[in-house]
Design a protein around this motif. Structure first.
Motif, PDB file in Angstrom:
ATOM      1  N   ALA A 180       0.832  -1.208   0.000  1.00  0.00           N
ATOM      2  CA  ALA A 180       0.000   0.000   0.000  1.00  0.00           C
ATOM      3  C   ALA A 180       0.864   1.255   0.000  1.00  0.00           C
ATOM      4  CB  ALA A 180      -0.929  -0.010   1.215  1.00  0.00           C
ATOM      5  N   VAL A 181       1.899   1.256   0.823  1.00  0.00           N
ATOM      6  CA  VAL A 181       2.811   2.406   0.874  1.00  0.00           C
ATOM      7  C   VAL A 181       3.522   2.567  -0.474  1.00  0.00           C
ATOM      8  CG1 VAL A 181       4.894   3.334   1.972  1.00  0.00           C
ATOM      9  CG2 VAL A 181       3.116   2.267   3.374  1.00  0.00           C
ATOM     10  N   LEU A 182       3.984   1.461  -1.024  1.00  0.00           N
ATOM     11  CA  LEU A 182       4.668   1.501  -2.316  1.00  0.00           C
ATOM     12  C   LEU A 182       3.727   1.979  -3.420  1.00  0.00           C
ATOM     13  CD1 LEU A 182       7.228   0.963  -3.947  1.00  0.00           C
ATOM     14  CD2 LEU A 182       6.488  -1.435  -4.175  1.00  0.00           C
ATOM     15  N   ALA A 183       2.493   1.503  -3.409  1.00  0.00           N
ATOM     16  CA  ALA A 183       1.520   1.950  -4.409  1.00  0.00           C
ATOM     17  C   ALA A 183       1.312   3.457  -4.322  1.00  0.00           C
ATOM     18  CB  ALA A 183       0.191   1.215  -4.230  1.00  0.00           C
ATOM     19  N   ASP A 184       1.253   3.986  -3.105  1.00  0.00           N
ATOM     20  CA  ASP A 184       1.106   5.437  -2.946  1.00  0.00           C
ATOM     21  C   ASP A 184       2.314   6.189  -3.491  1.00  0.00           C
ATOM     22  OD1 ASP A 184      -1.422   5.292  -1.818  1.00  0.00           O
ATOM     23  OD2 ASP A 184      -0.695   5.420   0.249  1.00  0.00           O
ATOM     24  N   ALA A 232       9.132  -4.971  -7.512  1.00  0.00           N
ATOM     25  CA  ALA A 232       9.373  -3.717  -6.791  1.00  0.00           C
ATOM     26  C   ALA A 232       9.110  -3.899  -5.296  1.00  0.00           C
ATOM     27  CB  ALA A 232       8.500  -2.604  -7.360  1.00  0.00           C
ATOM     28  N   LEU A 233       8.084  -4.652  -4.965  1.00  0.00           N
ATOM     29  CA  LEU A 233       7.762  -4.894  -3.559  1.00  0.00           C
ATOM     30  C   LEU A 233       8.849  -5.736  -2.892  1.00  0.00           C
ATOM     31  CD1 LEU A 233       5.827  -4.563  -1.194  1.00  0.00           C
ATOM     32  CD2 LEU A 233       4.540  -6.529  -2.085  1.00  0.00           C
ATOM     33  N   ALA A 234       9.332  -6.749  -3.589  1.00  0.00           N
ATOM     34  CA  ALA A 234      10.403  -7.586  -3.034  1.00  0.00           C
ATOM     35  C   ALA A 234      11.642  -6.736  -2.764  1.00  0.00           C
ATOM     36  CB  ALA A 234      10.726  -8.734  -3.989  1.00  0.00           C
ATOM     37  N   ALA A 235      11.976  -5.858  -3.702  1.00  0.00           N
ATOM     38  CA  ALA A 235      13.135  -4.986  -3.515  1.00  0.00           C
ATOM     39  C   ALA A 235      12.934  -4.080  -2.299  1.00  0.00           C
ATOM     40  CB  ALA A 235      13.381  -4.150  -4.774  1.00  0.00           C
ATOM     41  N   ARG A 236      11.730  -3.535  -2.146  1.00  0.00           N
ATOM     42  CA  ARG A 236      11.442  -2.667  -1.008  1.00  0.00           C
ATOM     43  C   ARG A 236      11.591  -3.423   0.311  1.00  0.00           C
ATOM     44  NH1 ARG A 236       8.604   1.993  -0.416  1.00  0.00           N
ATOM     45  NH2 ARG A 236       7.838   2.407   1.664  1.00  0.00           N
TER      46      ARG A 236
END
Length: 189
Positions: A16-20, A31-35
């Motif tokens: 959710a944070v990444l999507a924002d 991208a989420l895995a990297a985050r």
């Protein structure tokens, strides 16, 4: 072994944070895995794939919007409640530009948590409409009208679609005043 502290709920919250930050349409598992600092295959221990992640994000965002709308409506009625709920909806979309689109998914009938969140969000608007003496089919039409009008405004605003030199807050207020007048005229039939 999954990374210590990484849970399905953590994965969805970080998504959710990444999507924002990057936009809903740019939310990927890579991208989420990297985050999260994990290898991509590690995410599959917490979410079955990107579609499942989007579904979980839809549940989260819908529940958040339901909470925001319910809080905005509390202790208010009629036009005051309508203005407060519309403003809260718009504020949520502005504050969460990536997760807001996820909340536009119709609740998945196979997902009880999503259905419950959707019912709470719709219920907040439906409660306002009781003050306008709108129920049944009229309330359904009025809920759809509210959602289409407010979402349309929010989507155009987010896309930079308002180029005329007039304050958008004033235009938004006029939109909600128009909904108020429409609902009042329906209730008096």
């Amino acid at each position: 072994m999954p990374r210590a502290g990484l849970t399905p709920a953590t994965v969805v919250r970080e998504a959710a944070v990444l999507a924002d930050e990057v936009g809903y349409d740019r939310l990927t598992l890579a991208a989420l895995a990297a985050r999260l600092g994990v290898a991509l295959p590690s995410l599959y221990k917490h979410v079955r794939g990107v579609d499942a992640l989007h579904q979980k994000l839809a549940v989260l965002a819908t529940a958040e919007i339901a909470d925001v709308l319910t809080a905005a409506a509390a202790g208010r009625s009629g036009g005051d409640a309508l203005r407060a709920v519309a403003a809260a909806y718009r504020a949520y979309a502005r504050q969460h530009p990536g997760r807001y689109p996820a909340a536009q998914r119709a609740p998945d009938p196979a997902d009880p948590e999503h259905l419950a969140a959707g019912e709470r969000a719709v219920g907040a608007v439906r409660a306002i409409l009781l003050g306008y003496v709108l129920d049944g089919d009229a309330a359904t039409d009025a809920i759809r009208m509210f959602r289409a009008a407010v979402h349309g405004f929010v989507a155009l605003e987010a896309a930079g679609g308002f180029g005329l030199p007039r304050d958008t807050d004033r235009s938004f207020d006029q939109l909600i005043a128009g909904l108020d007048r429409a609902y009042l005229s329906w209730g008096n039939r």
